[in-house]
Design a protein around this motif. Structure first.
Motif, PDB file in Angstrom:
ATOM      1  N   GLY A  92      53.991  52.296  35.479  1.00 23.72           N
ATOM      2  CA  GLY A  92      53.404  51.537  36.569  1.00 23.72           C
ATOM      3  C   GLY A  92      52.753  52.455  37.590  1.00 23.72           C
ATOM      4  O   GLY A  92      52.564  53.663  37.351  1.00 23.72           O
ATOM      5  N   LEU A  93      52.400  51.896  38.728  1.00 23.38           N
ATOM      6  CA  LEU A  93      51.840  52.697  39.812  1.00 23.38           C
ATOM      7  C   LEU A  93      52.947  53.501  40.485  1.00 23.38           C
ATOM      8  O   LEU A  93      54.082  53.034  40.617  1.00 23.38           O
ATOM      9  CB  LEU A  93      51.171  51.796  40.847  1.00 23.38           C
ATOM     10  N   ILE A  94      52.628  54.709  40.924  1.00 20.77           N
ATOM     11  CA  ILE A  94      53.572  55.513  41.690  1.00 20.77           C
ATOM     12  C   ILE A  94      53.503  55.042  43.143  1.00 20.77           C
ATOM     13  O   ILE A  94      52.453  55.113  43.782  1.00 20.77           O
ATOM     14  CB  ILE A  94      53.238  57.005  41.582  1.00 20.77           C
ATOM     15  N   TYR A  95      54.619  54.566  43.647  1.00 22.72           N
ATOM     16  CA  TYR A  95      54.681  53.960  44.980  1.00 22.72           C
ATOM     17  C   TYR A  95      55.384  54.937  45.913  1.00 22.72           C
ATOM     18  O   TYR A  95      56.582  55.208  45.758  1.00 22.72           O
ATOM     19  CB  TYR A  95      55.434  52.636  44.876  1.00 22.72           C
ATOM     20  N   LEU A  96      54.636  55.496  46.880  1.00 20.16           N
ATOM     21  CA  LEU A  96      55.170  56.508  47.780  1.00 20.16           C
ATOM     22  C   LEU A  96      55.227  55.987  49.213  1.00 20.16           C
ATOM     23  O   LEU A  96      54.363  55.210  49.640  1.00 20.16           O
ATOM     24  CB  LEU A  96      54.303  57.772  47.747  1.00 20.16           C
TER      25      LEU A  96
END
Length: 483
Positions: free
Chosen positions: A189-193
């Motif tokens: 998935g997207l890397i959520y920072l």
């Protein structure tokens, strides 16, 4: 007489030659089309026409080289080009005039940071520029004049796999400052920072795409031993290719690849759940998406060089473009942005940006949609009528008319237009409301009839009781007298 006629013809030819040349539909190097009620591609008037193709040399900043991303910042009126091969970010104004470039950034300690093959760029409302510096495996936050604000390197977390390789390619940032990053080769998935660059989680992972071939392989793996099954290909979720953050906070994402076209585009809510009611399938490979304030979606198909424009319900507005060398055709389109009423498409092989402007027909379609979304249902009817008068096969026009009449509670007329559009779901909705209205309208009459029947029945029973009661009474009296 002949000399006079010849002189007139020569003058006429000179006047025609001096007249301004306008782009006609026949000069456009593609045929715009939509789909009819049977799903067959049908020619349609052009919604957009190409007006110019611009290279870096024409802008005065040197040729582009493998440029990979465009971003338009509405608040600043600036267009940003991620010129990957030249390791720079080019900044243009809304008229496509060169302003400046970001190549070497100045750190807080006075040192210099050089970009290395950046692939993605995003600019927030405050003017902070976020760059996916892919070659250096970093995300860089800086100002427009090249002053470094923050450097986000590979995140650390127990949730990240041991073989995780951080290769940021695309990024969007929400109003709070949290980052959503696509990293090449990351299928979770997207890397959520968080705002400080710390890892929160993988955001909105796709499901595993189970094609017929994969299902057969899955059955075969179940029959093999663990050692033999481990040698076969594993099935991973679909990797994301590009992302777009809409004004209402939704993250739109396109797939990097798809075998059956089942998940080419997703719309992720703040929880990372795909809430899109639009299912766009087929053999296209969408490399980018742009969504305006009316939820009109413009998707770029890098496989066939086509531009698809859909309304918020997933109905086709226009499909145009193609593969070729003419202005308006592409070799490898990779990014699209909407600047006011124009579309700009970046081609990484031609190293050009092509500008498309709305035609009169396209303007009518957009005007009708805008009026409807503003709640001006009556006002949207006229432009929709003009649209269908120009193209009787334009189903979106009939759907637009049906929706306008539906909101005006003229359900019978709405059903007529939904039927022309072959829009069964909207027709059913209008039919339901029309049926309820008819029931409500006939309710007093039905109740009056029922009441009349009840009263009539009561009176009839009383009459019948009197008619049958007297003979029974007389019979009982005679029997009593005889005794």
């Amino acid at each position: 007489m002949r000399k006079r006629m010849l002189t007139l013809l020569v003058c006429l030819a000179l006047l025609l030659a001096a007249a301004p040349v306008r782009t006609a539909a026949a000069e456009v190097p593609y045929q715009t089309y939509t789909y009819d009620k049977w799903g067959v591609a049908t020619p349609a008037p052009n919604g957009y026409i190409p007006t110019r193709s611009i290279g870096g040399a024409q802008l005065g900043c040197g040729d582009f080289s493998g440029a990979m991303d465009l971003y338009y910042c509405r608040e600043q009126g600036r267009i940003y080009v991620s010129d990957t091969g030249n390791s720079r970010i080019v900044i243009l104004d809304e008229k496509m005039q060169f302003l400046s470039e970001l190549r070497e950034l100045t750190c807080a300690d006075g040192s210099t940071y050089s970009l290395d093959k950046p692939q993605g760029v995003f600019v927030d409302k405050n003017g902070s520029v976020y760059i996916c510096d892919t070659g250096n495996q970093n995300v860089v936050e800086c100002t427009m004049d090249g002053r470094m604000i923050a450097l986000v390197s590979q995140p650390e977390s127990d949730l990240l796999p041991d073989n995780f390789v951080y290769q940021p390619t695309k990024i969007v940032v929400d109003d709070i400052g949290r980052m959503y990053i696509i990293s090449k080769g990351t299928y979770q998935g997207l890397i959520y920072l968080d705002t400080d660059g710390s890892f929160i989680k993988f955001f909105g992972p796709n499901e595993v795409e189970m094609t017929f071939r994969r299902r057969v392989l899955q059955i075969w793996k179940n029959l093999l031993s663990d050692e033999a099954a481990a040698t076969l290909q594993s099935f991973n979720p679909i990797e994301y290719g590009n992302i777009f953050l809409s004004s209402d906070g939704y993250v739109y994402a396109t797939a990097a690849a798809s075998e059956n076209g089942a998940a080419l585009m997703t719309k992720l809510n703040p929880l990372g759940i795909d809430c899109s009611n639009v299912k766009i399938g087929g053999s296209a490979l969408f490399s980018d998406i742009s969504v305006d304030e009316n939820e009109t979606m413009t998707l770029l198909d890098t496989r066939y060089g086509l531009i698809y424009q859909y309304d918020e319900n997933g109905q086709v507005m226009f499909i145009f473009g193609g593969i070729g060398n003419q202005v308006g055709l592409f070799q490898k389109p990779v990014s699209v942005v909407e600047v006011k009423e124009a579309l700009y498409v970046l081609d990484s092989e031609k190293n050009t940006i092509t500008e498309f402007t709305l035609t009169q027909f396209g303007d009518m379609v957009h005007e009708a949609i805008n009026l409807y979304n503003e709640g001006l249902y009556q006002e949207s009817i006229e432009p929709w009528n003009e649209v269908v008068s120009h193209n009787t096969n334009y189903l979106l026009g009939y759907t637009g008319l049906g929706k306008a009449y539906y909101q005006m509670k003229d359900y019978d007329t709405a059903m007529y237009y939904f039927k022309l559009a072959n829009n069964r779901s909207e027709y059913s909705r209008a039919y339901k409301e029309d049926s309820l209205n008819k029931v409500r309208a006939s309710f007093p009459t039905v109740m009056a009839v029922l009441l009349a029947l009840a009263v009539g029945y009561f009176l009839l029973r009383r009459v019948l009781d009197r008619v049958t009661w007297r003979p029974r009474k007389q019979k009982k009296e005679r029997e009593a007298a005889n005794e």
